[in-house]
Design a protein around this motif. Structure first.
Motif, mmCIF file in Angstrom:
data_model
loop_
_atom_site.group_PDB
_atom_site.id
_atom_site.type_symbol
_atom_site.label_atom_id
_atom_site.label_comp_id
_atom_site.label_asym_id
_atom_site.label_seq_id
_atom_site.Cartn_x
_atom_site.Cartn_y
_atom_site.Cartn_z
ATOM 1 N N ASN A 1 32.658 37.659 0.198
ATOM 2 C CA ASN A 1 34.081 37.989 0.258
ATOM 3 C C ASN A 1 34.356 39.478 0.439
ATOM 4 O O ASN A 1 35.241 39.842 1.206
ATOM 5 C CB ASN A 1 34.790 37.467 -0.995
ATOM 6 C CG ASN A 1 35.135 36.007 -0.875
ATOM 7 O OD1 ASN A 1 35.729 35.586 0.110
ATOM 8 N ND2 ASN A 1 34.764 35.230 -1.872
ATOM 9 N N LEU B 1 36.846 30.372 9.668
ATOM 10 C CA LEU B 1 36.464 30.515 8.271
ATOM 11 C C LEU B 1 35.882 29.195 7.809
ATOM 12 O O LEU B 1 36.557 28.159 7.849
ATOM 13 C CB LEU B 1 37.669 30.879 7.401
ATOM 14 C CG LEU B 1 37.392 30.955 5.896
ATOM 15 C CD1 LEU B 1 36.397 32.073 5.570
ATOM 16 C CD2 LEU B 1 38.692 31.140 5.114
ATOM 17 N N ALA C 1 38.642 34.603 0.824
ATOM 18 C CA ALA C 1 38.680 35.022 2.231
ATOM 19 C C ALA C 1 39.917 34.460 2.927
ATOM 20 O O ALA C 1 40.540 35.142 3.752
ATOM 21 C CB ALA C 1 37.406 34.581 2.941
ATOM 22 N N LYS C 2 40.297 33.232 2.578
ATOM 23 C CA LYS C 2 41.502 32.644 3.171
ATOM 24 C C LYS C 2 42.734 33.444 2.761
ATOM 25 O O LYS C 2 43.612 33.707 3.591
ATOM 26 C CB LYS C 2 41.654 31.183 2.749
ATOM 27 C CG LYS C 2 42.863 30.506 3.381
ATOM 28 C CD LYS C 2 43.021 29.077 2.915
ATOM 29 C CE LYS C 2 44.171 28.376 3.616
ATOM 30 N NZ LYS C 2 45.448 29.094 3.609
ATOM 31 N N LEU D 1 32.419 33.734 7.759
ATOM 32 C CA LEU D 1 33.429 33.968 8.784
ATOM 33 C C LEU D 1 32.725 34.280 10.089
ATOM 34 O O LEU D 1 31.768 35.062 10.109
ATOM 35 C CB LEU D 1 34.328 35.151 8.384
ATOM 36 C CG LEU D 1 35.455 35.517 9.352
ATOM 37 C CD1 LEU D 1 36.608 34.520 9.237
ATOM 38 C CD2 LEU D 1 35.959 36.929 9.080
ATOM 39 N N ILE E 1 33.805 40.360 4.034
ATOM 40 C CA ILE E 1 34.844 39.750 4.871
ATOM 41 C C ILE E 1 36.157 40.508 4.705
ATOM 42 O O ILE E 1 36.826 40.840 5.695
ATOM 43 C CB ILE E 1 34.991 38.251 4.550
ATOM 44 C CG1 ILE E 1 33.734 37.494 5.000
ATOM 45 C CG2 ILE E 1 36.248 37.669 5.185
ATOM 46 C CD1 ILE E 1 33.639 36.059 4.505
ATOM 47 N N CYS E 2 36.540 40.826 3.477
ATOM 48 C CA CYS E 2 37.796 41.545 3.244
ATOM 49 C C CYS E 2 37.759 42.949 3.834
ATOM 50 O O CYS E 2 38.746 43.393 4.439
ATOM 51 C CB CYS E 2 38.105 41.582 1.753
ATOM 52 S SG CYS E 2 38.636 39.994 1.079
ATOM 53 N N ALA F 1 35.607 30.627 -0.934
ATOM 54 C CA ALA F 1 36.229 30.819 0.373
ATOM 55 C C ALA F 1 37.745 30.936 0.262
ATOM 56 O O ALA F 1 38.388 31.454 1.181
ATOM 57 C CB ALA F 1 35.853 29.681 1.324
ATOM 58 N N PRO G 1 32.081 31.966 1.112
ATOM 59 C CA PRO G 1 32.619 31.829 2.456
ATOM 60 C C PRO G 1 31.660 32.351 3.518
ATOM 61 O O PRO G 1 30.704 33.065 3.217
ATOM 62 C CB PRO G 1 33.860 32.714 2.407
ATOM 63 C CG PRO G 1 33.452 33.840 1.515
ATOM 64 C CD PRO G 1 32.574 33.185 0.465
ATOM 65 N N MET H 1 42.859 36.568 2.082
ATOM 66 C CA MET H 1 42.838 37.810 2.864
ATOM 67 C C MET H 1 43.303 37.551 4.297
ATOM 68 O O MET H 1 44.110 38.329 4.841
ATOM 69 C CB MET H 1 41.433 38.407 2.833
ATOM 70 C CG MET H 1 41.318 39.713 3.571
ATOM 71 S SD MET H 1 42.275 41.016 2.782
ATOM 72 C CE MET H 1 41.936 42.355 3.915
#
Length: 190
Positions: free
Chosen positions: A64, A3, A14-15, A54, A67-68, A11, A52, A17
């Motif tokens: 996000n 990440l 995302a962290k 990834l 990513i989630c 970000a 973010p 998550m």
């Protein structure tokens, strides 16, 4: 998984998550001051030059919501999303998209004290609050007792709002945010 991260960026969503998924990952620090997010190497991962981002092997994701969605499906054992064929899946997907297509821009207008023009394509903040409050219902989370990635996305918007010293002004939503912040792996703002 890597990440690309700065604690003063989106970000952190995302962290949150990744932490809720309970999986191992590497944080790759990105200096916004040094404009590392605009470097050619980073632009290969996220052409928008934003956080973010990834990396999961050959898979590259940015934004996000994407990513989630990816993480919730990749790690079904975390139970952060309804299964593909579950009746709740449509509502879940709608809430995931709603967080960034309606809630976030209307909240931005509200915080900036800018009227929301109908031709902009999103609702005004009162309309967004009404929608979220309706979706929340009586449950502690959007799906009752079940915490999902939709809570990460919708909830993170209200957590950001608190960072700016504001609340929704709605007791139901503010209590929801309190519950999210009380989670052991809750989003932390840097």
């Amino acid at each position: 998984m890597k990440l690309y991260f700065n604690p003063r960026s989106r970000a952190v969503i995302a962290k949150w998550m990744l932490d809720e998924c309970g999986v191992e990952y590497e944080l790759v620090p990105i200096s916004l001051e040094k404009k590392e997010h605009k470097a050619p190497e980073f632009l290969k991962i996220n052409p928008a030059g934003k956080l973010p981002a990834l990396e999961d092997g050959a898979t590259r994701l940015f934004e996000n919501a994407a990513i989630c969605l990816y993480l919730a499906d990749k790690f079904p054992q975390a139970k952060l999303a309804p299964k593909q064929d579950a009746p709740e899946r449509g509502r879940y997907l709608s809430l995931m998209v709603y967080s960034t297509s309606q809630l976030e821009p209307s909240m931005g207008d509200h915080l900036m004290k800018t009227p929301t023009a109908p031709q902009r394509g999103w609702t005004d903040f009162e309309g967004a609050l009404n929608a979220v409050e309706g979706e929340l219902g009586n449950g502690p989370y959007l799906f009752g007792d079940w915490f999902t990635a939709a809570d990460v996305m919708i909830g993170s918007m209200f957590i950001w709002m608190r960072m700016f010293g504001a609340t929704s002004g709605r007791p139901t939503i503010d209590a929801y945010v309190d519950r999210l912040l009380a989670r052991p792996k809750a989003m932390k703002l840097g």
